[in-house]
Motif scaffolding. Structure first.
Motif: not given
Ligand code: COA
Length: 702
Positions: A603-624
């Motif tokens: 699961i990832g969560c962070g800054l969304g919108g159209i610049y998501v790939n540019l800003l890459k402000d997404v953090s991840f965790r395993l769902a398990r």
């Protein structure tokens, strides 16, 4: 509970393929078993010879006077299966299969390997290898390997997926006096893998640190469960190679592209408390540190140096690693001021100056080590004409003995003139490096591990009695029946709602009248979007209209969108137009999921919108195994978190609602393995609640 009883501590060992011919692997293994002082009974098995290396040899297992616990197989590949079967029939508990020529050779080898494991399962045997260099335990002692020599006794267990690396490390370790409790070459990991050995070592009284070199994890779920428990007992340090970006390139969703293949390992290791080494040097630096040093009480580091530059560099490194410099008490500072020359630096780093001999080092170390704000100590030394490395090392060892609860490190920055002092420290169990960075890095890992162990296990599983699994199943069924794998917006909305994920209402309309009816029901303003599985970029084909405020505008928009799409993409099948309630703007986030082959949904969560790939402000965790606490930690790692907490006078967002929504997404993707990818982008967060605006779900046929 480990199933490796009588594997390392076997009472008797048969060496099948033992040979009288020096240079053969079957000879080397028997030689090693004899040389290591193995206390059990050894039975060389060879069809021709009556005696090998002074021991009675037997033509087969059937001729042995007893059932053996362990058989080491060193016969050519074509003989391995019949030999394994014979082992099973004669009650052997475990196999170490040295022979190469299995999975690593391709399809045929893989089949043979599978058959080997079938035989093991049939007779209840466990197997190490095939294609491995054997295993050793210095405390039993036992050496079923064909490596040259035997490791020194120690408290590090080392499991290596590369036999060559294992053998090389053994040779090196002896030269620096590093000892091991166990050393295992994992080979093809057809049955026993690092997971089984980590489980065993976690309860092994002779092992203090668990070390692995691996190229893959073959059972992600079991790894998380077993290793997650082991790390609570002792440190597990892993070097994992093969960190390619191929997985990231293949992914089609935002979340998948942001994650990449190595991230799953990173996340899995983080979540189950594994310390990840990034190089062979780091692997062994950390192994030495964890084996020799206690976990410090806190993160405050004191530096004592005889030179300014290295003191500053080390200070920078302390900060870079997120550690704190000790701030000495007034008493310590007064004493240092009174006892050191006026030119000396008394604040941390304490600079005893280039003309310092042992007495001055001793004075400074005594004050600094005793200070309650010192959790760890690093001693820096440059070889000036008056430096006394051996005597100063002796003092440093004395200090370590006086404060056994604090880790002590040294960086002796020079060559031959410091060697004797450096060796003295190493022998006394104080890690001594040429430069300060590895020491500071080790302190950081020790501190982090201490924090991890002190964090209570959060047991709140993600259980939601209100979710409607049947509704989701029915939607997926219809989608597949319609020959699609990508859900329409309205279908994805229904899935989200069935799992209590607050999504903005979206309904599919097939006529202008229906669109108006739905818009009136949900209330103006609304957004309208073309619904077609073939049209990915709806805006580009004039397929989106926003801010529609009344029935006339909705009616016009319907006609206009249809005209645009027919003109620009005449071949696309259009299911209708989706009408969605236009939500007030909030902070724009993304919640997403990508699936890793080994570790399952991430699961990832962070800054969304159209610049998501540019800003890459997404953090991840395993769902398990995910918990609400972990979700909060994941959010806190992002820059978006600053926005969520209320940036520059903005109202803070409803973080608990966001945590809840992420938890529900995790539940959804765990419950439905057929969801291959999922992106919710954007999610608008508000002071009260949130709204998922665009939910994209892709499923697979299984
Ligand atoms: N039971 C017992 N011994 C048997 C046997 C049987 N059924 N059949 C043959 N033997 C004996 C042979 O007579 C020989 O003994 P000898 O030297 O007295 O004649 C011995 O077993 C070994 O057989 P041999 O045919 O000489 O094979 P080898 O020693 O040349 O090769 C391996 C065997 C296992 C070493 C080889 O096949 C191999 O896999 N090498 C690579 C190992 C490797 O790299 N592993 C991975 C490390 S990371």
């Amino acid at each position: 509970m480990s199933q490796l009883k009588n594997f390392f501590d076997a009472n008797s060992v048969a060496i099948i393929g033992a040979s009288n011919t020096p240079g053969k692997i079957g000879y080397a293994i028997l030689r090693n078993m004899l040389d290591c002082g193995y206390p059990g009974r050894i039975y060389p098995i060879n069809p021709k010879d009556k005696e090998i290396l002074g021991l009675a040899a037997y033509p087969s297992l059937a001729a042995l006077p007893e059932k053996v616990d362990l058989a080491v197989i060193s016969v050519p590949a074509r003989l391995v299966l019949p030999v394994a079967r014979e082992c099973g029939e004669h009650g052997v508990k475990h196999l170490v299969t040295i022979t190469a020529g299995f999975k690593e050779l391709g399809k045929e080898g893989l089949e043979a390997e599978k058959e080997l494991i079938n035989i093991c399962r049939q007779y209840g045997m466990r197997n190490l290898g095939p294609n491995c260099a054997g295993m050793m335990d210095t405390h039993v002692p036992i050496n079923t390997s064909f490596a040259k020599g035997f490791p020194l006794k120690g408290d590090i267990a080392f499991y290596s997926q590369s036999g060559a690396m294992m053998i090389a490390i053994l040779d090196w370790s002896r030269s620096i006096g590093l000892g091991f409790s166990k050393v295992v070459s994992l080979g093809n990991k057809a049955d026993l893998s690092e997971i089984d050995f980590i489980e065993e070592a976690a309860d092994d009284p002779y092992t203090r640190v668990i070390l692995c070199y691996i190229e893959d994890v073959m059972d992600g779920a079991r790894f998380l469960e077993v290793v997650g428990k082991a790390t609570r007992k002792k440190p597990v340090i892993i070097l994992k190679s093969g960190t390619s970006q191929a997985g990231a390139l293949a992914a089609s969703s935002h979340t998948g592209a942001l994650a990449g293949s190595d991230l799953a390992y990173d996340t899995a290791f983080k979540q189950c408390g594994v310390i990840r080494a990034r190089s062979m040097t780091e692997l062994f630096d950390l192994a030495i540190a964890f084996s020799k040093c206690p976990v410090p009480r806190g993160d405050k580091v004191a530096i004592v140096t005889n030179s300014g530059g290295p003191g500053i560099i080390t200070t920078d490194n302390v900060e870079l690693k997120g550690l704190q410099m000790s701030r000495f008490t007034k008493e310590t500072l007064d004493e240092l001021r009174a006892g050191l020359p006026p030119e000396a630096g008394i604040y941390n780093p304490v600079d005893v100056l280039g003309d310092a001999k042992t007495d001055r080092y001793r004075f400074a170390l005594e004050k600094v080590c005793a200070d309650p704000n010192t959790d760890s100590v690093i001693l820096l030394m440059c070889p000036t004409a008056v430096t006394e490395p051996v005597e100063t090392s002796r003092v440093f060892i004395e200090m370590r003995d006086r404060y056994p609860e604090k880790p002590f490190f040294a960086a002796y920055m020079g060559g031959g003139s410091l060697q004797e002092g450096a060796d003295m420290l190493a022998q006394a169990g104080i890690p001594c490096f040429t430069f300060p960075e590895p020491g500071i890095n080790a302190i950081k890992e020790l501190v982090n591990y201490g924090k991890f162990k002190n964090t209570p296990l959060a047991g709140d599983e993600l259980v939601f009695p209100d979710v409607d699994k049947r509704a989701v199943k029915a939607i997926f069924y219809d989608v597949v029946k319609d020959n699609r794998l990508v859900l329409l917006g309205s279908e994805a909305y229904d899935v989200a709602r069935a799992y209590g994920i607050p999504a903005a209402p979206i309904v599919l309309a097939t006529s202008p009248d229906e669109a108006v009816e739905e818009a009136e029901k949900m209330g103006y303003p609304v957004v309208m979007k073309v619904a077609s599985p073939k049209i990915l970029h709806k805006t580009d084909v004039g397929g989106v209209k926003v801010g529609l405020k009344n029935a006339a505008e909705v009616r016009n928009a319907f006609v206009e969108i249809m005209e645009n799409v027919t003109r620009l993409m005449p071949q696309a099948v259009v299911y209708g137009i989706e009408v969605q309630k236009m939500m007030p703007k909030g902070n724009e986030l993304i919640i997403g999921m990508t699936r890793d082959v080994q570790f399952g949904p991430m699961i990832g969560c962070g800054l969304g919108g159209i610049y998501v790939n540019l800003l890459k402000d997404v953090s991840f965790r395993l769902a398990r195994g995910l918990t609400r606490k972990e979700i909060e930690a994941m959010l806190a790692e992002t820059k978006a978190y600053t926005l969520l907490r209320g940036y520059r006078g903005e109202q803070p967002s409803d973080i608990p609602a966001l945590v809840e929504a992420i938890a529900r997404v995790a539940r959804l993707v765990l419950d439905f393995p057929e969801i291959t990818e999922m992106d919710i982008n954007p999610v608008f967060t508000y002071p009260n609640g949130l709204s998922a605006l665009d939910v994209k779900i892709t499923i697979s046929l299984s």
